[in-house]
Design a protein around this motif. Structure first.
Motif, PDB file in Angstrom:
ATOM      1  N   SER A  20       0.801  -1.223   0.000  1.00 34.38           N
ATOM      2  CA  SER A  20       0.000   0.000   0.000  1.00 34.38           C
ATOM      3  C   SER A  20       0.834   1.273   0.000  1.00 34.38           C
ATOM      4  O   SER A  20       0.306   2.356  -0.252  1.00 34.38           O
ATOM      5  CB  SER A  20      -0.944   0.012   1.207  1.00 34.38           C
ATOM      6  OG  SER A  20      -0.210  -0.040   2.418  1.00 34.38           O
ATOM      7  N   GLY A  47      -5.167   2.800   1.492  1.00 36.24           N
ATOM      8  CA  GLY A  47      -3.920   2.558   0.770  1.00 36.24           C
ATOM      9  C   GLY A  47      -4.034   1.392  -0.185  1.00 36.24           C
ATOM     10  O   GLY A  47      -3.543   1.445  -1.322  1.00 36.24           O
ATOM     11  N   ASP A 290      -2.903   4.153   7.039  1.00 38.09           N
ATOM     12  CA  ASP A 290      -3.573   4.471   5.776  1.00 38.09           C
ATOM     13  C   ASP A 290      -4.948   3.811   5.674  1.00 38.09           C
ATOM     14  O   ASP A 290      -5.389   3.419   4.610  1.00 38.09           O
ATOM     15  CB  ASP A 290      -2.699   4.084   4.581  1.00 38.09           C
ATOM     16  CG  ASP A 290      -2.291   2.619   4.600  1.00 38.09           C
ATOM     17  OD1 ASP A 290      -2.494   1.942   5.626  1.00 38.09           O
ATOM     18  OD2 ASP A 290      -1.763   2.142   3.584  1.00 38.09           O
ATOM     19  N   ASP A 294      -4.794   7.682   1.827  1.00 39.62           N
ATOM     20  CA  ASP A 294      -3.747   7.062   1.021  1.00 39.62           C
ATOM     21  C   ASP A 294      -2.495   7.930   1.052  1.00 39.62           C
ATOM     22  O   ASP A 294      -2.537   9.097   0.671  1.00 39.62           O
ATOM     23  CB  ASP A 294      -4.221   6.886  -0.423  1.00 39.62           C
ATOM     24  CG  ASP A 294      -3.113   6.398  -1.336  1.00 39.62           C
ATOM     25  OD1 ASP A 294      -2.306   5.558  -0.878  1.00 39.62           O
ATOM     26  OD2 ASP A 294      -3.042   6.862  -2.489  1.00 39.62           O
TER      27      ASP A 294
END
Length: 341
Positions: A20, A47, A290, A294
């Motif tokens: 991620s 993420g 996250d 993100d």
């Protein structure tokens, strides 16, 4: 129809843990650009979703799976799902980690244990899940994302350095076992330099100032290209990325005591910016940072990070360089002999 069933026989199937953010995110994109089916293993929902979108936009097939790599059962279940939905795993990349920035005595025992479980045992569990599937087929490659800190510990990162040292020993032992068994499954390790990743915004820190990678700093895409190359050429036991990695490992081999003193003098300041640490900074040790946001592949240091590393090419072509060096030596020797006669 399960994700990736289209062209499942022709696509390379890759698993990336820690996908991620940071190196894992950049590595997933790099494999996707070749049309691979990429299983993305990480914790944070936001993420993971964004990483899957990256993979699809790059031309790959994405399978995001929420996994805590410290839990062996979750890792094993993820591996089974990958093979069920994408097909046989060709490449497994271990990259997931967490850490604590603090002097050793300011890291609580349960925090040290958690770092070890994620950053070391996560690699062990991922490797085991991959081998359970690769060994019966007698093919596949496992890439361990390492660090110069797998050889050389530095202050304020005792938990992370301990995990990377452990991965190094584990990988060497496993490699010897596979060679003994004459297996065609390969394991290799890529030792990384300081990389501009979001970890400095989400790793638990007790430093007075904002944490930073020790310069020189490289972009995660440099690391990702090295990982992809290692997956394609896994017979090499390891690759070094960045001139700083080479310098650190060479210095540790020949003048480790001097390096101890140098790091004691410079290691605290070099890992902190001039800005005070934000006490509200997220901490991903126990929960993903996250989950709702993100962070992407890059950290805050784009203006100070290099997009290239000539040393990576040298690491990948050491045989050619050695041959060229031998040729130059032979030419020089021939010139000396010619003068004498």
């Amino acid at each position: 129809m399960p994700v990736g069933m289209r062209e499942r026989d022709s696509r390379q199937v890759v698993v990336v843990t820690g996908a991620s953010g940071g190196i894992g995110r950049a590595t997933a994109r790099a494999f996707a650009q070749r049309g691979a089916a990429v299983a993305l293993l990480a914790r944070g929902e936001a993420g993971l979703k964004a990483a899957a979108e990256d993979v699809e936009a790059a031309g790959g097939v994405a399978l995001p799976i929420e996994v805590d790599v410290a839990d062996q059962r979750e890792v094993e279940a993820a591996a089974a799902r990958v093979e069920d939905e994408l097909g046989p795993i060709d490449v497994w990349v271990n990259d997931a980690f967490t850490s604590v920035f603090a002097p050793f005595m300011e890291i609580e025992p349960e925090e040290f244990r958690r770092v070890t479980e994620v950053s070391y045992l996560g690699y062990v569990f991922g490797t085991r899940a991959a081998l359970r599937r690769m060994l019966p087929r007698d093919r596949g490659a496992i890439v361990q994302v390492g660090s110069a800190l797998a050889y050389r510990g530095i202050p304020l990162q005792s938990a992370y350095c301990g995990a990377k040292h452990a991965i190094q020993g584990f990988n060497e032992a496993l490699r010897a076992e596979l060679l003994h068994d004459k297996s065609n499954v390969r394991v290799t390790m890529v030792q990384m330099p300081a990389v501009n990743t979001p970890q400095f915004d989400w790793v638990l820190s007790r430093l007075g100032r904002h944490a930073q990678p020790v310069p020189p700093i490289y972009q995660p895409e440099v690391a990702a290209r090295a990982v992809v190359y290692a997956a394609d050429h896994p017979k090499r036991r390891e690759y070094w990325v960045g001139a700083s990695t080479v310098g650190t490992l060479v210095a540790d081999k020949f003048v480790p005591g001097l390096l101890d003193r140098y790091l004691a003098k410079t290691g605290y300041d070099s890992q902190q910016t001039s800005q005070r640490r934000d006490p509200r900074q997220p901490r991903n040790l126990w929960e993903p940072a996250d989950e709702d946001r993100d962070y992407g592949a890059h950290g805050d240091f784009d203006d100070r990070s290099s997009r290239r590393s000539p040393q990576v090419w040298a690491s990948q072509h050491h045989g050619l360089i050695a041959a060229a060096g031998a040729g130059l030596v032979a030419l020089a020797a021939g010139a000396v002999l010619a003068r004498r006669h």
